[in-house]
Write a protein that holds these residues in place. Structure first.
Motif, mmCIF file in Angstrom:
data_model
loop_
_atom_site.group_PDB
_atom_site.id
_atom_site.type_symbol
_atom_site.label_atom_id
_atom_site.label_comp_id
_atom_site.label_asym_id
_atom_site.label_seq_id
_atom_site.Cartn_x
_atom_site.Cartn_y
_atom_site.Cartn_z
ATOM 1 N N ALA A 93 96.790 48.057 -25.060
ATOM 2 C CA ALA A 93 95.752 49.063 -24.783
ATOM 3 C C ALA A 93 95.662 49.332 -23.282
ATOM 4 C CB ALA A 93 94.405 48.596 -25.329
ATOM 5 N N HIS A 105 87.751 51.417 -24.084
ATOM 6 C CA HIS A 105 88.444 50.563 -25.064
ATOM 7 C C HIS A 105 87.458 49.518 -25.579
ATOM 8 C CE1 HIS A 105 91.471 48.144 -27.089
ATOM 9 N NE2 HIS A 105 91.013 47.080 -26.455
ATOM 10 N N SER A 148 89.757 53.774 -28.003
ATOM 11 C CA SER A 148 90.666 52.882 -28.723
ATOM 12 C C SER A 148 89.896 51.623 -29.100
ATOM 13 C CB SER A 148 91.881 52.525 -27.866
ATOM 14 O OG SER A 148 91.470 51.889 -26.664
ATOM 15 N N TYR A 167 90.530 47.544 -30.986
ATOM 16 C CA TYR A 167 91.413 46.566 -31.637
ATOM 17 C C TYR A 167 90.567 45.679 -32.534
ATOM 18 C CZ TYR A 167 91.770 41.492 -30.731
ATOM 19 O OH TYR A 167 91.615 40.136 -30.780
ATOM 20 N N LEU A 190 95.617 47.798 -33.477
ATOM 21 C CA LEU A 190 95.082 48.671 -32.423
ATOM 22 C C LEU A 190 94.979 50.068 -33.022
ATOM 23 C CD1 LEU A 190 94.395 48.971 -29.347
ATOM 24 C CD2 LEU A 190 96.824 49.490 -28.999
#
Ligand code: PLP
Length: 355
Positions: A76, A177, A203, A205, A220
């Protein structure tokens, strides 16, 4: 279940982390039966199925299987940032404290620490921390969130607070993120969906090796062009896989059978905390919101000393220096084992105090 722990004095109670979970029998069978292909060409049908399900569950366009949470975070960083770019984060996020310095060593980013509450960034402090672009400064690029926050004792970031942080990030043209290693725990604690908790982030995860009991595998997720680019960085890191459906098959069983029960781990953590609250020798120092209980042991000695004595009586805990140990509930920790953990801890404390 892979290993059934019994409530007896000889049982080792492993509450070091939810990463200590063992895969269930159904998971082991699914791994053996998985339909497979070459993931490097994105031709493993089981991997593709898992990625599609995660994209749908997180409200993202696309997703990619990776080998570990550390790799997911690193990919990421490499996808969002160029070397030197500035990442805004809390001082105790996992990527900074426990991922071997990969953010600097491999991704080459510049971390800027922002004040936080319970581990979660404070929107106005983030706003103040982002400086105008200038030739002398690193280029501000990414805001980093973690939900639940491991080192803050499993604290949950609620969608409203997250929306405030994301709005500040947008104002400054920054991406966001989310390290959601334990996002399923956050969703279970709030009684909400995963996509509620990914709203406003670019994003995310998710990990299958924590409360979801898989031996390996993380995903991810984000926009399609982001994930396409992330596939390149995964390859750079040596994370390209071949018949990875064995990993995905296990994760699919976890989705179907273990997500709903995470609330039980939280109840067990509450039970453990309430048992310990009756002791004069220990002090629970976090608000137990999920499956993590942090216990001040300074009345008895250093965390290392107490953890070593606890290991002798069959309780494996992790250290939270300078004063505490950490106990984490998971699939293999029943309510009876939580009570037994507190009982062994109290018996040990009594022995130490008398000695
Ligand atoms: C919040 C958080 N992020 C990332 C990771 C990294 O996962 P792994 O150690 O499996 O690579 C962990 C591991 O415990 C974690 O707690």
């Amino acid at each position: 279940m892979g290993t059934e722990l019994m409530n007896s004095d000889s049982t080792v109670i492993n509450v070091r982390s939810d990463t200590q979970t063992l895969p269930t029998d159904a998971m082991r069978r699914a791994m053996a039966d998985a339909e497979l292909g070459d993931e490097t060409y994105h031709e493993d049908p089981t991997v593709r199925h898992l990625e599609d399900r995660i994209a749908a569950l997180t409200g993202t366009e696309s997703a990619m299987l990776v080998l570990s949470g550390t790799m997911a975070n690193l990919v990421a960083l490499m996808t969002h940032c160029r070397p030197g770019d500035e990442v805004f984060l809390d001082a105790n996020v996992h990527v900074l404290r426990a991922e071997a310095g990969g953010l600097s060593r491999v991704a080459g980013v510049t971390p800027t620490i922002v004040p936080s509450a319970r581990g979660h960034l404070v929107a106005r402090d983030l706003d103040a921390a982002v400086r105008p672009r200038d030739v002398i400064r690193p280029r501000p690029r990414l805001v980093w969130l973690e939900n639940t926050h491991n080192l803050a004792g499993g604290s949950v970031l609620d969608p409203r607070t997250q929306a405030g942080i994301a709005a500040v990030a947008r104002t400054h043209g920054l991406s966001v993120h989310l390290d959601g290693a334990r996002l399923p725990n956050a969703a279970a604690a709030l009684g909400t969906s995963w996509s509620d908790l990914t709203s406003g982030v670019d994003s995310v995860y998710l990990d299958f090796t924590k409360g979801l009991a898989c031996p390996l595998g993380s995903v991810l997720a984000g926009p399609k062009d982001f994930i396409d680019e992330a596939r390149y960085h995964r390859r750079v890191l040596g994370g390209g896989m071949r018949q990875a459906g064995v990993i995905a098959a296990c994760a699919l069983v976890a989705l179907d059978t273990l997500v709903e029960r995470l609330v039980l781990d939280h109840e067990t953590a509450q039970l453990l905390a309430s048992e310990l609250a009756m002791s004069d020798n220990y002090r629970v120092i976090n608000d137990v919101e999920t499956n993590i209980v942090v216990v001040d042991v300074s009345k008895l000695g250093s965390p290392r000393f107490v953890a070593e004595r606890l290991r002798e009586v069959g309780v494996i805990a992790s250290l939270r220096p300078p004063h505490a140990i950490r106990l984490v509930t998971h699939l293999q920790i029943t309510p009876a084992l939580a009570v037994e953990t507190a009982r062994r801890m109290e018996r040990l404390a009594t022995e130490l105090v008398i000695a």
